[in-house]
Write an enzyme that holds these catalytic residues in place. Sequence first.
Site, PDB file in Angstrom:
ATOM      1  N   LYS A   7     -10.296  -3.251  -4.309  1.00 31.59           N
ATOM      2  CA  LYS A   7     -11.207  -1.964  -4.371  1.00 31.59           C
ATOM      3  C   LYS A   7     -10.341  -0.718  -5.170  1.00 31.59           C
ATOM      4  O   LYS A   7     -10.952   0.120  -5.946  1.00 31.59           O
ATOM      5  CB  LYS A   7     -11.522  -1.219  -2.893  1.00 31.59           C
ATOM      6  CG  LYS A   7     -12.393  -2.020  -2.127  1.00 31.59           C
ATOM      7  CD  LYS A   7     -12.337  -1.788  -0.672  1.00 31.59           C
ATOM      8  CE  LYS A   7     -13.214  -2.362   0.163  1.00 31.59           C
ATOM      9  NZ  LYS A   7     -12.918  -2.007   1.516  1.00 31.59           N
ATOM     10  N   LYS A  45       0.845  -1.135  -0.018  1.00 33.81           N
ATOM     11  CA  LYS A  45       0.014  -0.181  -0.126  1.00 33.81           C
ATOM     12  C   LYS A  45       0.721   1.294  -0.141  1.00 33.81           C
ATOM     13  O   LYS A  45       0.408   2.411  -0.735  1.00 33.81           O
ATOM     14  CB  LYS A  45      -0.979   0.149   1.163  1.00 33.81           C
ATOM     15  CG  LYS A  45      -1.847  -0.936   1.018  1.00 33.81           C
ATOM     16  CD  LYS A  45      -3.012  -0.405   2.046  1.00 33.81           C
ATOM     17  CE  LYS A  45      -4.553  -1.247   1.925  1.00 33.81           C
ATOM     18  NZ  LYS A  45      -5.549  -1.226   2.809  1.00 33.81           N
ATOM     19  N   LYS A  68      -4.883  -9.936  -6.818  1.00 36.36           N
ATOM     20  CA  LYS A  68      -5.981  -9.990  -6.017  1.00 36.36           C
ATOM     21  C   LYS A  68      -6.998  -8.897  -6.443  1.00 36.36           C
ATOM     22  O   LYS A  68      -6.716  -7.841  -6.908  1.00 36.36           O
ATOM     23  CB  LYS A  68      -5.483  -9.628  -4.622  1.00 36.36           C
ATOM     24  CG  LYS A  68      -6.495  -9.810  -3.496  1.00 36.36           C
ATOM     25  CD  LYS A  68      -6.001  -9.441  -2.176  1.00 36.36           C
ATOM     26  CE  LYS A  68      -5.778  -7.962  -1.997  1.00 36.36           C
ATOM     27  NZ  LYS A  68      -5.794  -7.412  -0.661  1.00 36.36           N
TER      28      LYS A  68
END
Length: 336
Positions: free
Chosen positions: A202, A115, A199
């Site tokens: 969002k 992230k 994966k």
Amino acid sequence: MTKPQNRVFSGVQPTGNLHLGNYLGAIRNFVGLQDTHECIYCVVDLHAITVWQDPKELASNTREVAAAYIASGIDPETHIIFNQSKVAAHAELAWILNCVARIGWLNRMTQFKDKAGKDREKASVGLYAYPVLMAADILAYRATHVPVGEDQKQHLELARDVAQKFNNDFNAADFFPLPEPLIMGEATRVMSLRDGTKKMSKSDPSDYSRITLKDDADAIAKKIRKAQTDPDPLPETVEGLAGRAGADNLVGIYAALADMTKADVLKDFGGKQFGEFKPALAELAVAKLSPITSEMKRMMDDDQAYIDAMLEKGAERARAIAAPVWAEVRKYVGFI
Ligand code: TYM
């Protein structure tokens, strides 16, 4: 203070774009645990702001996750649904646990590395400490079981380490239970529809990478039709899915939606082409998701006052469970 034996805690971030991975990896399993466990399901708004959130969107996304919980079948009367920022114990306990957890442990967290990206110096301190807040979420209620998708496994291991170290450091015997991850079903890691090695998330820039809980029947069918696969027919056995990430992902999604194993799906579809499998999958996905989607929409359009009142009531009940735990923690630490 009695020790809970089967208390479930889990959470979902209100960061928009709730998708099939969130549903199959987490929310659907939350529903299934209600008969056997005492469940606390949280909308983790404190976690959401570890990366920038527009305040208006955060509020709306918070209601939306609450609506998704209810529309999926979680009963907010028997169990607890609330948003994290309403219960101060999460942030308070997180501070104590920040002083228990070690920097070296957090440095190993792969999700932070993903992230934060290349420019790690510019990531928020909150993003770095995110897993400790997650440990606090769980331990504030002395929860014993935590249903999550596979991507949260490392965070759960950290929560166990933090619980164990607190118990040792403060001579607290087994005050905090070591929470067990529940990673259940055939879709614990739903992959992107555009790239079966990534994966479903969002934040993927491609809307075609994910099926969201806002998609209508046409959008679902279109996304499945365009999903990445390969030219071969489906294999007869699960072993035959090895090296075929796109195919494996779609078979896993079918299995999870139909409550079957992948092996059983392949008994039905082995040897068939994707031209036949994809429409069957689209039909199944629409049948399972559209009642949830439409109930969520109804609640968001007509019933926001109900959602807000329900979250407030849930928070009150959550506070009542967390308060005696927090009081004990204060004693262990030596706060007067
Ligand atoms: P979040 O919002 O990123 O994800 C919510 C849940 O969805 C699961 N999930 C997936 N499962 C399968 N396939 C996917 N592609 C996929 N993407 C997401 C996640 O594993 C998660 O279960 N850190 C948590 C939120 C949290 C939490 C907690 C969870 C905060 N505190 C305490 C449990 C206990 C998270 O990643 O949320």
